[in-house]
Write an enzyme that holds these catalytic residues in place. Structure first.
Site, PDB file in Angstrom:
ATOM      1  N   GLY A  33       9.815  -8.005  11.119  1.00 24.11           N
ATOM      2  CA  GLY A  33      10.934  -8.102  10.586  1.00 24.11           C
ATOM      3  C   GLY A  33      11.398  -6.493  10.739  1.00 24.11           C
ATOM      4  N   LEU A  34      12.492  -5.872  10.829  1.00 27.34           N
ATOM      5  CA  LEU A  34      13.255  -4.840  11.746  1.00 27.34           C
ATOM      6  C   LEU A  34      14.467  -4.718  10.479  1.00 27.34           C
ATOM      7  CD1 LEU A  34      13.226  -5.373  15.205  1.00 27.34           C
ATOM      8  CD2 LEU A  34      11.794  -4.664  14.020  1.00 27.34           C
ATOM      9  N   VAL A  36      14.490  -1.421   7.422  1.00 22.46           N
ATOM     10  CA  VAL A  36      14.176   0.129   8.258  1.00 22.46           C
ATOM     11  C   VAL A  36      12.590   0.170   8.027  1.00 22.46           C
ATOM     12  CG1 VAL A  36      14.795   2.183   7.488  1.00 22.46           C
ATOM     13  CG2 VAL A  36      16.389   0.505   7.402  1.00 22.46           C
ATOM     14  N   MET A  37      12.149  -0.224   7.443  1.00 25.42           N
ATOM     15  CA  MET A  37      10.550  -0.129   6.388  1.00 25.42           C
ATOM     16  C   MET A  37       9.932  -0.990   7.430  1.00 25.42           C
ATOM     17  SD  MET A  37       9.649   0.814   3.696  1.00 25.42           S
ATOM     18  CE  MET A  37       8.375   0.498   2.781  1.00 25.42           C
ATOM     19  N   ASN A  56      11.989 -10.112  15.535  1.00 26.17           N
ATOM     20  CA  ASN A  56      12.563 -10.425  13.769  1.00 26.17           C
ATOM     21  C   ASN A  56      13.598 -11.460  14.391  1.00 26.17           C
ATOM     22  OD1 ASN A  56      14.015  -9.476  12.134  1.00 26.17           O
ATOM     23  ND2 ASN A  56      15.959  -9.273  12.882  1.00 26.17           N
ATOM     24  N   SER A 152       3.668   1.707   0.151  1.00 27.05           N
ATOM     25  CA  SER A 152       4.130   2.428  -0.723  1.00 27.05           C
ATOM     26  C   SER A 152       4.811   3.885  -0.082  1.00 27.05           C
ATOM     27  CB  SER A 152       3.860   2.591  -2.544  1.00 27.05           C
ATOM     28  OG  SER A 152       4.356   3.392  -2.716  1.00 27.05           O
ATOM     29  N   GLY A 154       7.802   3.859   0.848  1.00 25.03           N
ATOM     30  CA  GLY A 154      10.034   4.067   0.552  1.00 25.03           C
ATOM     31  C   GLY A 154       9.936   4.304   1.954  1.00 25.03           C
ATOM     32  N   LYS A 206      -0.651  -3.293  -5.888  1.00 28.77           N
ATOM     33  CA  LYS A 206       0.564  -2.436  -5.858  1.00 28.77           C
ATOM     34  C   LYS A 206       1.858  -2.892  -6.712  1.00 28.77           C
ATOM     35  CE  LYS A 206       4.538  -0.486  -3.299  1.00 28.77           C
ATOM     36  NZ  LYS A 206       5.744  -2.373  -3.903  1.00 28.77           N
ATOM     37  N   HIS A 209       0.559  -0.474  -9.437  1.00 24.02           N
ATOM     38  CA  HIS A 209       1.132   0.779  -9.102  1.00 24.02           C
ATOM     39  C   HIS A 209       2.893   0.580  -9.127  1.00 24.02           C
ATOM     40  CE1 HIS A 209       3.952   2.942  -6.326  1.00 24.02           C
ATOM     41  NE2 HIS A 209       3.098   4.259  -5.702  1.00 24.02           N
ATOM     42  N   ASN A 210       3.770  -0.227  -9.371  1.00 21.08           N
ATOM     43  CA  ASN A 210       4.471  -0.516  -9.380  1.00 21.08           C
ATOM     44  C   ASN A 210       5.113  -0.196 -10.615  1.00 21.08           C
ATOM     45  OD1 ASN A 210       5.215  -0.333  -6.045  1.00 21.08           O
ATOM     46  ND2 ASN A 210       6.879  -2.282  -7.212  1.00 21.08           N
ATOM     47  N   GLU A 213       4.579   2.975 -11.738  1.00 15.93           N
ATOM     48  CA  GLU A 213       5.454   3.974 -11.361  1.00 15.93           C
ATOM     49  C   GLU A 213       7.201   3.859 -12.601  1.00 15.93           C
ATOM     50  OE1 GLU A 213       6.567   3.188  -7.448  1.00 15.93           O
ATOM     51  OE2 GLU A 213       9.165   3.107  -8.053  1.00 15.93           O
ATOM     52  N   LYS A 284      13.535  -4.230  -9.676  1.00 12.49           N
ATOM     53  CA  LYS A 284      13.720  -5.798  -8.840  1.00 12.49           C
ATOM     54  C   LYS A 284      12.282  -6.746  -9.667  1.00 12.49           C
ATOM     55  CE  LYS A 284      14.511  -4.312  -4.717  1.00 12.49           C
ATOM     56  NZ  LYS A 284      15.410  -2.912  -3.402  1.00 12.49           N
ATOM     57  N   HIS A 478      -6.445 -20.616 -40.413  1.00 12.39           N
ATOM     58  CA  HIS A 478      -7.191 -20.269 -39.113  1.00 12.39           C
ATOM     59  C   HIS A 478      -7.787 -19.915 -39.039  1.00 12.39           C
ATOM     60  CE1 HIS A 478      -3.668 -21.113 -37.094  1.00 12.39           C
ATOM     61  NE2 HIS A 478      -2.966 -20.341 -38.241  1.00 12.39           N
TER      62      HIS A 478
HETATM   63  P1  2AM Z   1      17.379 -10.348   9.333  1.00 14.55           P
HETATM   64  O1  2AM Z   1      17.054  -9.151   9.808  1.00 14.55           O
HETATM   65  O2  2AM Z   1      17.200 -11.190  10.719  1.00 14.55           O
HETATM   66  O3  2AM Z   1      17.686 -10.528   8.363  1.00 14.55           O
HETATM   67  C1  2AM Z   1      14.337  -7.541   5.545  1.00 14.55           C
HETATM   68  O4  2AM Z   1      15.346  -8.086   5.391  1.00 14.55           O
HETATM   69  C2  2AM Z   1      13.453  -8.533   6.897  1.00 14.55           C
HETATM   70  O5  2AM Z   1      13.484  -9.646   6.099  1.00 14.55           O
HETATM   71  C3  2AM Z   1      14.574  -8.230   8.030  1.00 14.55           C
HETATM   72  O6  2AM Z   1      13.854  -8.176   9.159  1.00 14.55           O
HETATM   73  C4  2AM Z   1      15.085  -9.722   8.009  1.00 14.55           C
HETATM   74  O7  2AM Z   1      15.376 -10.839   8.962  1.00 14.55           O
HETATM   75  C5  2AM Z   1      14.591 -10.602   7.136  1.00 14.55           C
HETATM   76  N1  2AM Z   1      14.596 -11.533   6.626  1.00 14.55           N
HETATM   77  C6  2AM Z   1      15.156 -11.410   5.327  1.00 14.55           C
HETATM   78  N2  2AM Z   1      15.548 -13.048   4.802  1.00 14.55           N
HETATM   79  C7  2AM Z   1      14.971 -13.832   5.933  1.00 14.55           C
HETATM   80  C8  2AM Z   1      14.793 -15.178   5.985  1.00 14.55           C
HETATM   81  N3  2AM Z   1      14.826 -16.216   4.712  1.00 14.55           N
HETATM   82  N4  2AM Z   1      14.068 -15.331   6.781  1.00 14.55           N
HETATM   83  C9  2AM Z   1      13.179 -15.297   7.897  1.00 14.55           C
HETATM   84  N5  2AM Z   1      13.804 -13.655   7.593  1.00 14.55           N
HETATM   85  C10 2AM Z   1      14.300 -13.094   6.792  1.00 14.55           C
END
Ligand code: 2AM
Length: 514
Positions: A33-34, A36-37, A56, A152, A154, A206, A209-210, A213, A284, A478
């Site tokens: 999963g590439l 930003v995080m 990814n 957590s 960001g 987590k 935590h949210n 928050e 979210k 009751h």
């Molecule tokens: P991607 O770059 O191929 O979209 C955050 O969105 C991460 O989750 C990204 O690495 C993204 O891959 C992945 N992701 C989002 N939806 C996905 C899905 N349905 N199946 C697999 N990876 C997914």
């Protein structure tokens, strides 16, 4: 070419047939999963001397990452799941940082053919804890250790030190402890990462935590609103108030960023950007999950609930605009009625502080109940420490909570600890005065008021639930119990039904619910 780059290139050009063994594998940890995080967590781990294998779904992102941010670092690109697994030392440790929900299950399915017993899958996404409970159980049957970890802080946290909240298969912990604690944020030299507990406990913590928050943010918004609407402070003046608060008991990331937001002006006209932002909040869902779970477990986590509902109310913008034209009530037009501005600000600081104590007390009440309900043995001092740094709710205040739970990990309620008991006693008059002003001048402060109502309810030996029980017995038979010593010939037995009207029967309701 550096040796690291060579590893990267060799690995990325291996054909599938060449990857049948991982005897010579050099990858300490894999990450899928590439976004930003994910990228930042990889860079963070590489900075700490770990070799990370990156993969990814959209494979082009692997090459892009390797050619840019990852260049020259101990990062190996993998172009398939098979390649990823082949490049990892055993037991394999693989972090998933992908969209929560079905993508996590899909990747687990894809990984399984290439894993062996004892390998570890870590889900670092925003998964809902019941999903983590299920994955923990399903993978456990296959001999694969599942860890669900809250992450957590960001993007910046991921890069330079997040708060990490791992839970799941405890057997995995010795294999991931060093890397997790190395890359986590540190406060006073201690990592903001420790083992949380079983199954989905990491994601559960987590989630709470949210929720907290949400509560912290709502409280800050209410203070801002009172300063603005009743105190008639400018944004710059409110920024100064937050700057001052950030040096005291409220010292925290959220107070700090609020100060910066209040000072931030639009360069085109010098007007604070804040005053140009549409007042409807999005969400979210993690705050909502916490509130729903609190209802499920029967825990009065009222402040988070109000924070979620406040966002819902804010979203009804057009309806509110119409209502503002027709529904009357007090408001401050023109000059502020506040004569002692210093006291007004100090009272508000106390209101924020006391409400925050209540919110954290409620959050830990929920965690305590969850441990009972789900059979988890949770590490309360570690939870407070994990939130102490790295994450969005990080604050000096969490240092006090950590100390309280270190002193007594089974503390029944934070409010019973002398530090918080005294703090709330001292803050009380300012807290009540601020709420009084809000009510007098018609400014909504749902989080402040629910916190105070909770406090007054919690410290009430007797609540009006006696009347509630009577009503329930009146219309629905009751039944009720009596106060100790109040039994007599008329009020007899454990569960009593009274024929309140003289009509109806003496049969109690056990088979219907009116
Ligand atoms: P991607 O770059 O191929 O979209 C955050 O969105 C991460 O989750 C990204 O690495 C993204 O891959 C992945 N992701 C989002 N939806 C996905 C899905 N349905 N199946 C697999 N990876 C997914």
């Amino acid at each position: 070419m550096s040796s690291i780059n060579r590893i990267a290139n060799v690995a990325s050009h291996l054909s599938n047939s060449q990857i049948s063994t991982n005897n010579n594998a050099s990858g300490d940890i894999g990450l899928i999963g590439l976004a930003v995080m994910g990228q930042n967590l990889i860079l963070n781990a590489a900075d700490h001397g770990y070799t990370v294998v990156a993969y990814n779904r959209t494979v082009a992102k692997v090459d892009e990452f390797l050619a840019n941010e990852a260049k020259g670092k101990s990062i190996i690109g993998a172009h398939s799941i098979k390649e990823l697994c082949a490049n990892l030392k055993r037991p394999r440790r693989i972090i998933l940082l992908v969209k929560a929900g079905s993508p996590v299950d899909a990747f687990i399915e894809q990984l399984l053919p290439f894993l062996e017993k004892g390998d570890i899958i870590i889900d670092g996404g925003n998964s809902h804890f019941p999903d983590s409970n299920r994955r923990y159980a399903e993978l456990g049957e296959k001999g694969i250790y599942f860890v669900g970890s809250g992450v957590s802080g960001g993007e910046e946290g991921a890069r330079y030190g997040p708060s990490l909240m791992p839970g799941g298969a405890k057997e995995a912990w010795p294999h991931i402890k060093d890397i997790f604690q190395d890359i986590a944020a540190k406060t006073d030299g201690e990592p903001c990462c420790d083992w949380v507990g079983e199954a989905g406990a990491g994601h559960y913590v987590k989630m709470v935590h949210n929720g907290i928050e949400y509560g912290d943010m709502q409280l800050i918004c209410e203070a801002y609103d009172l300063l603005k609407r009743v105190g008639k402070f400018t944004d710059k003046e409110i920024g100064d108030v937050f700057a001052k608060w950030n040096k005291g008991v409220l010292d925290s990331f959220l107070i700090e960023i609020t100060r910066d937001i209040l000072y931030f002006n639009d360069p085109t006209d010098g007007v604070p950007v804040l005053e140009k932002i549409l007042d409807t909040a999005g969400q979210k869902g993690t705050g909502k999950w916490t509130a729903i779970n609190a209802l499920d477990l029967g825990m009065p986590v009222t402040l988070i609930g109000e924070a979620v509902f406040s966002r819902c109310l804010s979203a009804l913008k057009s309806e509110r605009v119409r209502a503002s034209k027709v529904l009357g009530g007090p408001s401050v037009e023109g000059e502020s009625p506040i004569t002692d501005r210093e006291k007004f600000v100090d009272d508000l600081e106390q209101a924020l502080y006391a409400s925050k104590i209540i919110s954290y007390a409620q959050g830990f009440m929920l965690i305590r109940e969850a441990a009972k309900e789900y059979g988890w043995k949770l590490n309360n001092p570690a939870i407070a420490l994990m939130w102490r740094g790295g994450c969005i709710i990080r604050s000096v205040f969490l240092g006090e909570i950590t100390s309280a739970y270190r002193e007594n990990p089974d503390l029944e309620n934070l409010l019973f600890h002398p530090f918080f008991k005294n703090a709330i006693t001292k803050a009380q008059s300012g807290w009540r005065a601020s709420i009084g002003k809000a009510i007098e001048y018609g400014v909504p402060v749902p989080a402040f008021t629910t916190a105070l109502s909770f406090y007054d309810g919690y410290r009430s030996e007797k609540l009006p639930a006696n009347l509630l029980q009577a009503q329930r017995d009146y219309f629905g038979a009751h039944t009720f119990q009596t106060l100790p010593g109040k039994e007599n010939d008329f009020l007899k037995g454990d569960w009593i039904h009274v024929n309140w009207t003289g009509r109806g029967g003496n049969i109690s309701a056990s088979t219907y619910d009116a």
